[in-house]
Design a protein around this motif. Structure first.
Motif, PDB file in Angstrom:
ATOM      1  N   TYR A   1       8.583   0.909   4.110  1.00 24.44           N
ATOM      2  CA  TYR A   1       9.546   1.751   3.401  1.00 24.44           C
ATOM      3  C   TYR A   1       9.232   3.189   3.776  1.00 24.44           C
ATOM      4  O   TYR A   1       8.340   3.812   3.200  1.00 24.44           O
ATOM      5  CB  TYR A   1       9.423   1.527   1.892  1.00 24.44           C
ATOM      6  N   ARG A   2       9.920   3.683   4.783  1.00 22.15           N
ATOM      7  CA  ARG A   2       9.635   5.022   5.312  1.00 22.15           C
ATOM      8  C   ARG A   2       9.973   6.096   4.288  1.00 22.15           C
ATOM      9  O   ARG A   2      10.904   5.937   3.495  1.00 22.15           O
ATOM     10  CB  ARG A   2      10.404   5.232   6.604  1.00 22.15           C
ATOM     11  N   GLU A   3       9.211   7.159   4.331  1.00 23.61           N
ATOM     12  CA  GLU A   3       9.393   8.291   3.422  1.00 23.61           C
ATOM     13  C   GLU A   3       9.261   7.872   1.956  1.00 23.61           C
ATOM     14  O   GLU A   3       9.764   8.549   1.066  1.00 23.61           O
ATOM     15  CB  GLU A   3      10.749   8.970   3.648  1.00 23.61           C
ATOM     16  N   GLY A   4       8.617   6.726   1.703  1.00 22.09           N
ATOM     17  CA  GLY A   4       8.456   6.253   0.334  1.00 22.09           C
ATOM     18  C   GLY A   4       9.749   5.768  -0.295  1.00 22.09           C
ATOM     19  O   GLY A   4       9.828   5.572  -1.501  1.00 22.09           O
ATOM     20  N   ASP A   5      10.781   5.551   0.529  1.00 17.01           N
ATOM     21  CA  ASP A   5      12.108   5.154   0.049  1.00 17.01           C
ATOM     22  C   ASP A   5      12.127   3.657  -0.236  1.00 17.01           C
ATOM     23  O   ASP A   5      12.325   2.846   0.672  1.00 17.01           O
ATOM     24  CB  ASP A   5      13.154   5.515   1.106  1.00 17.01           C
ATOM     25  N   ILE A   6      11.926   3.282  -1.504  1.00 21.11           N
ATOM     26  CA  ILE A   6      11.903   1.866  -1.855  1.00 21.11           C
ATOM     27  C   ILE A   6      13.281   1.338  -2.255  1.00 21.11           C
ATOM     28  O   ILE A   6      13.409   0.179  -2.642  1.00 21.11           O
ATOM     29  CB  ILE A   6      10.870   1.589  -2.971  1.00 21.11           C
TER      30      ILE A   6
ATOM     31  N   ILE B   1       0.849  -1.166   0.000  1.00 22.47           N
ATOM     32  CA  ILE B   1       0.000   0.000   0.000  1.00 22.47           C
ATOM     33  C   ILE B   1       0.893   1.226   0.000  1.00 22.47           C
ATOM     34  O   ILE B   1       1.832   1.325   0.794  1.00 22.47           O
ATOM     35  CB  ILE B   1      -0.923   0.015   1.244  1.00 22.47           C
ATOM     36  N   TYR B   2       0.609   2.140  -0.903  1.00 24.78           N
ATOM     37  CA  TYR B   2       1.280   3.432  -0.906  1.00 24.78           C
ATOM     38  C   TYR B   2       0.362   4.395  -0.170  1.00 24.78           C
ATOM     39  O   TYR B   2      -0.791   4.568  -0.549  1.00 24.78           O
ATOM     40  CB  TYR B   2       1.518   3.911  -2.338  1.00 24.78           C
ATOM     41  N   PHE B   3       0.840   4.994   0.912  1.00 26.41           N
ATOM     42  CA  PHE B   3       0.033   5.873   1.745  1.00 26.41           C
ATOM     43  C   PHE B   3       0.663   7.252   1.778  1.00 26.41           C
ATOM     44  O   PHE B   3       1.817   7.399   2.189  1.00 26.41           O
ATOM     45  CB  PHE B   3      -0.062   5.303   3.170  1.00 26.41           C
ATOM     46  N   GLY B   4      -0.079   8.248   1.332  1.00 25.29           N
ATOM     47  CA  GLY B   4       0.399   9.628   1.360  1.00 25.29           C
ATOM     48  C   GLY B   4      -0.375  10.444   2.377  1.00 25.29           C
ATOM     49  O   GLY B   4      -1.568  10.242   2.573  1.00 25.29           O
ATOM     50  N   ASN B   5       0.314  11.353   3.027  1.00 25.17           N
ATOM     51  CA  ASN B   5      -0.305  12.253   3.997  1.00 25.17           C
ATOM     52  C   ASN B   5      -0.248  13.665   3.417  1.00 25.17           C
ATOM     53  O   ASN B   5       0.803  14.301   3.412  1.00 25.17           O
ATOM     54  CB  ASN B   5       0.435  12.185   5.334  1.00 25.17           C
ATOM     55  N   ALA B   6      -1.390  14.134   2.932  1.00 24.57           N
ATOM     56  CA  ALA B   6      -1.444  15.448   2.297  1.00 24.57           C
ATOM     57  C   ALA B   6      -1.260  16.590   3.284  1.00 24.57           C
ATOM     58  O   ALA B   6      -0.995  17.713   2.888  1.00 24.57           O
ATOM     59  CB  ALA B   6      -2.777  15.618   1.568  1.00 24.57           C
ATOM     60  N   GLY B   7      -1.368  16.281   4.562  1.00 28.34           N
ATOM     61  CA  GLY B   7      -1.128  17.308   5.585  1.00 28.34           C
ATOM     62  C   GLY B   7      -2.320  18.213   5.787  1.00 28.34           C
ATOM     63  O   GLY B   7      -3.418  17.721   5.897  1.00 28.34           O
TER      64      GLY B   7
ATOM     65  N   LEU C   1       5.033   6.400  11.499  1.00 28.78           N
ATOM     66  CA  LEU C   1       4.736   7.828  11.385  1.00 28.78           C
ATOM     67  C   LEU C   1       4.916   8.284   9.944  1.00 28.78           C
ATOM     68  O   LEU C   1       5.917   7.944   9.303  1.00 28.78           O
ATOM     69  CB  LEU C   1       5.661   8.641  12.286  1.00 28.78           C
ATOM     70  N   VAL C   2       3.951   9.044   9.465  1.00 27.54           N
ATOM     71  CA  VAL C   2       4.020   9.606   8.119  1.00 27.54           C
ATOM     72  C   VAL C   2       3.909  11.123   8.271  1.00 27.54           C
ATOM     73  O   VAL C   2       2.879  11.628   8.708  1.00 27.54           O
ATOM     74  CB  VAL C   2       2.877   9.060   7.229  1.00 27.54           C
ATOM     75  N   PRO C   3       4.965  11.853   7.939  1.00 27.78           N
ATOM     76  CA  PRO C   3       4.932  13.306   8.142  1.00 27.78           C
ATOM     77  C   PRO C   3       3.973  13.995   7.179  1.00 27.78           C
ATOM     78  O   PRO C   3       3.624  13.448   6.126  1.00 27.78           O
ATOM     79  CB  PRO C   3       6.379  13.723   7.865  1.00 27.78           C
ATOM     80  N   ALA C   4       3.561  15.185   7.534  1.00 28.59           N
ATOM     81  CA  ALA C   4       2.719  15.993   6.645  1.00 28.59           C
ATOM     82  C   ALA C   4       3.456  16.200   5.330  1.00 28.59           C
ATOM     83  O   ALA C   4       4.632  16.542   5.311  1.00 28.59           O
ATOM     84  CB  ALA C   4       2.404  17.335   7.296  1.00 28.59           C
ATOM     85  N   GLY C   5       2.780  15.939   4.232  1.00 25.17           N
ATOM     86  CA  GLY C   5       3.402  16.073   2.927  1.00 25.17           C
ATOM     87  C   GLY C   5       4.291  14.898   2.555  1.00 25.17           C
ATOM     88  O   GLY C   5       4.939  14.913   1.520  1.00 25.17           O
TER      89      GLY C   5
END
Length: 80
Positions: free
Chosen positions: A25-30, A1-7, A42-46
């Motif tokens: 894969y934190r920060e989308g770093d695959i 699952i790719y999960f984005g946090n639009a903030g 944790l997924v930061p804003a943006g």
């Protein structure tokens, strides 16, 4: 699952109720090696994360923001 946090300015604590993420894969770093067997990430804003999981038993599993009060605002999804 790719999960984005639009903030725009709140972090999200992505959690799978009833199981854990096999790989995160934190920060989308695959490219870098993933974290393994993570319960909440944790997924930061943006920002974004990629999670991989294999369920051990069949069923419906809820993906939530661990700030549980956000469920009422729609911050919940289900994996079957």
């Amino acid at each position: 699952i790719y999960f984005g946090n639009a903030g725009p300015n709140l972090i999200s604590s992505l959690h799978l109720i009833g199981s854990c993420f096999d790989k995160v894969y934190r920060e989308g770093d695959i490219v870098s090696p993933p974290a393994k067997f993570v319960q909440t990430t944790l997924v930061p804003a943006g920002g974004a994360t990629v999670v991989d999981m294999k369920m051990q038993v069949p069923g419906n599993f809820a993906l939530v923001d661990h700030s549980i009060n956000r469920i009422d605002k729609g911050a919940v999804g289900f994996v079957k």
